[in-house]
Design a protein around this motif. Structure first.
Motif, PDB file in Angstrom:
ATOM      1  N   TYR A  51      -5.291  29.357  -8.382  1.00 22.97           N
ATOM      2  CA  TYR A  51      -4.728  28.629  -7.234  1.00 22.97           C
ATOM      3  C   TYR A  51      -3.505  29.345  -6.670  1.00 22.97           C
ATOM      4  CZ  TYR A  51      -7.888  24.883  -8.520  1.00 22.97           C
ATOM      5  OH  TYR A  51      -9.014  24.167  -8.802  1.00 22.97           O
ATOM      6  N   ASP A  52      -2.722  29.964  -7.547  1.00 25.67           N
ATOM      7  CA  ASP A  52      -1.582  30.760  -7.076  1.00 25.67           C
ATOM      8  C   ASP A  52      -2.081  31.946  -6.251  1.00 25.67           C
ATOM      9  OD1 ASP A  52       0.468  29.247  -8.517  1.00 25.67           O
ATOM     10  OD2 ASP A  52      -0.402  30.145 -10.329  1.00 25.67           O
ATOM     11  N   CYS A  53      -3.170  32.558  -6.700  1.00 20.48           N
ATOM     12  CA  CYS A  53      -3.757  33.682  -5.958  1.00 20.48           C
ATOM     13  C   CYS A  53      -4.256  33.210  -4.593  1.00 20.48           C
ATOM     14  CB  CYS A  53      -4.891  34.313  -6.757  1.00 20.48           C
ATOM     15  SG  CYS A  53      -4.351  35.101  -8.302  1.00 20.48           S
ATOM     16  N   GLU A  54      -4.877  32.024  -4.538  1.00 21.81           N
ATOM     17  CA  GLU A  54      -5.330  31.478  -3.255  1.00 21.81           C
ATOM     18  C   GLU A  54      -4.155  31.253  -2.308  1.00 21.81           C
ATOM     19  OE1 GLU A  54      -7.492  27.941  -4.326  1.00 21.81           O
ATOM     20  OE2 GLU A  54      -9.344  29.057  -4.671  1.00 21.81           O
ATOM     21  N   ARG A  55      -3.053  30.742  -2.837  1.00 23.27           N
ATOM     22  CA  ARG A  55      -1.863  30.514  -1.993  1.00 23.27           C
ATOM     23  C   ARG A  55      -1.302  31.827  -1.452  1.00 23.27           C
ATOM     24  NH1 ARG A  55      -0.508  26.770  -5.799  1.00 23.27           N
ATOM     25  NH2 ARG A  55       1.041  28.137  -6.745  1.00 23.27           N
ATOM     26  N   VAL A  56      -1.287  32.852  -2.301  1.00 22.84           N
ATOM     27  CA  VAL A  56      -0.785  34.153  -1.855  1.00 22.84           C
ATOM     28  C   VAL A  56      -1.691  34.728  -0.771  1.00 22.84           C
ATOM     29  CG1 VAL A  56      -0.538  36.561  -2.597  1.00 22.84           C
ATOM     30  CG2 VAL A  56       0.584  34.748  -3.864  1.00 22.84           C
ATOM     31  N   VAL A  57      -2.991  34.624  -0.956  1.00 24.91           N
ATOM     32  CA  VAL A  57      -3.918  35.131   0.060  1.00 24.91           C
ATOM     33  C   VAL A  57      -3.752  34.336   1.358  1.00 24.91           C
ATOM     34  CG1 VAL A  57      -6.366  35.372   0.672  1.00 24.91           C
ATOM     35  CG2 VAL A  57      -5.548  36.153  -1.559  1.00 24.91           C
ATOM     36  N   ALA A  58      -3.563  33.028   1.272  1.00 24.98           N
ATOM     37  CA  ALA A  58      -3.310  32.224   2.483  1.00 24.98           C
ATOM     38  C   ALA A  58      -2.044  32.709   3.187  1.00 24.98           C
ATOM     39  CB  ALA A  58      -3.198  30.745   2.130  1.00 24.98           C
ATOM     40  N   ALA A  59      -1.031  33.051   2.415  1.00 21.88           N
ATOM     41  CA  ALA A  59       0.211  33.572   3.004  1.00 21.88           C
ATOM     42  C   ALA A  59      -0.030  34.931   3.658  1.00 21.88           C
ATOM     43  CB  ALA A  59       1.292  33.678   1.929  1.00 21.88           C
ATOM     44  N   ARG A  60      -0.887  35.748   3.050  1.00 23.75           N
ATOM     45  CA  ARG A  60      -1.210  37.047   3.654  1.00 23.75           C
ATOM     46  C   ARG A  60      -1.974  36.838   4.957  1.00 23.75           C
ATOM     47  NH1 ARG A  60       2.187  39.851   3.223  1.00 23.75           N
ATOM     48  NH2 ARG A  60       0.953  41.648   3.813  1.00 23.75           N
ATOM     49  N   TYR A  61      -2.851  35.830   4.998  1.00 26.31           N
ATOM     50  CA  TYR A  61      -3.553  35.501   6.247  1.00 26.31           C
ATOM     51  C   TYR A  61      -2.545  35.150   7.338  1.00 26.31           C
ATOM     52  CZ  TYR A  61      -8.584  35.638   5.379  1.00 26.31           C
ATOM     53  OH  TYR A  61      -9.876  36.056   5.169  1.00 26.31           O
ATOM     54  N   GLU A  62      -1.530  34.379   6.990  1.00 25.20           N
ATOM     55  CA  GLU A  62      -0.506  34.015   7.981  1.00 25.20           C
ATOM     56  C   GLU A  62       0.272  35.242   8.427  1.00 25.20           C
ATOM     57  OE1 GLU A  62       2.026  30.764   6.815  1.00 25.20           O
ATOM     58  OE2 GLU A  62       0.309  29.642   6.018  1.00 25.20           O
ATOM     59  N   ALA A  63       0.649  36.080   7.473  1.00 27.44           N
ATOM     60  CA  ALA A  63       1.449  37.262   7.796  1.00 27.44           C
ATOM     61  C   ALA A  63       0.690  38.264   8.655  1.00 27.44           C
ATOM     62  CB  ALA A  63       1.930  37.937   6.508  1.00 27.44           C
ATOM     63  N   LEU A  64      -0.615  38.346   8.460  1.00 28.54           N
ATOM     64  CA  LEU A  64      -1.433  39.346   9.157  1.00 28.54           C
ATOM     65  C   LEU A  64      -2.291  38.735  10.267  1.00 28.54           C
ATOM     66  CD1 LEU A  64      -2.608  41.244   5.942  1.00 28.54           C
ATOM     67  CD2 LEU A  64      -0.811  41.967   7.536  1.00 28.54           C
TER      68      LEU A  64
END
Length: 178
Positions: A51-64
């Motif tokens: 779930y932490d990995c999913e949150r980080v990927v969601a943040a990368r989606y926002e950043a990119l």
């Protein structure tokens, strides 16, 4: 963003960002998780979970977000779905809309039911629906409109047990048929 992201090797972070830019969310989560397992190894120390990995990927989606090449949605107009349904073996017994969800949010699946052999085939996934300022759940409104028209085209019932709000436990058509 979680600080551990920056502890991952640069090559892992680059691969994750590359997957995000290609709109491959699940593969990006997997790559992040593999990076976590490599970095933490068999250590008993607390480490990030999936779930932490999913949150980080969601943040990368926002950043990119402005650079992501989104995967185009399959056409889901009545004509296309009618042709897709007609190309399947057998005649549909019903069309159903049902809620489901994943890490990206709620969506509605349009499904064709068949009796011979007894089966169901997913015709379309409606994640966002057409823009409709008056609808709280535009994907439900689009599914109801498209599903009704499709059912009328084939002269079969249309079933949508929960059009007003997401409910992935609403009664299914086969259960309501009995």
């Amino acid at each position: 963003m979680d600080n551990w992201w920056y502890s991952l090797p640069e090559s892992t972070r680059e691969r994750v960002d590359g997957l995000v830019l290609r709109d491959s969310r699940l593969l990006a989560v997997r790559e992040t998780w593999e990076g976590v397992k490599t970095l933490w190894g068999d250590s008993r120390a607390p480490r990030p979970g999936v779930y932490d990995c999913e949150r980080v990927v969601a943040a990368r989606y926002e950043a990119l977000a402005d650079r992501i090449v989104r995967t185009p949605e399959r056409p889901r107009d009545v004509e296309t779905l009618a042709a897709r349904t007609a190309a399947l073996p057998g005649r549909p017994a019903a069309i159903e809309a049902l809620w489901d969800g994943d890490t990206n949010g709620w969506f509605v699946a349009l499904v064709a039911h068949f009796d011979d052999p007894r089966s169901e085939v997913e015709l379309a996934l409606i994640r966002r629906g057409r823009d409709d300022a008056d609808a709280r759940w535009p994907q439900a409104r689009e599914a109801a409109t498209t599903g009704t028209a499709l059912a009328e085209r084939f002269g079969v019932p249309f079933h949508f047990a929960g059009p007003d709000a997401p409910d992935d436990e609403a009664p299914r058509w086969r259960a309501a048929e009995r």
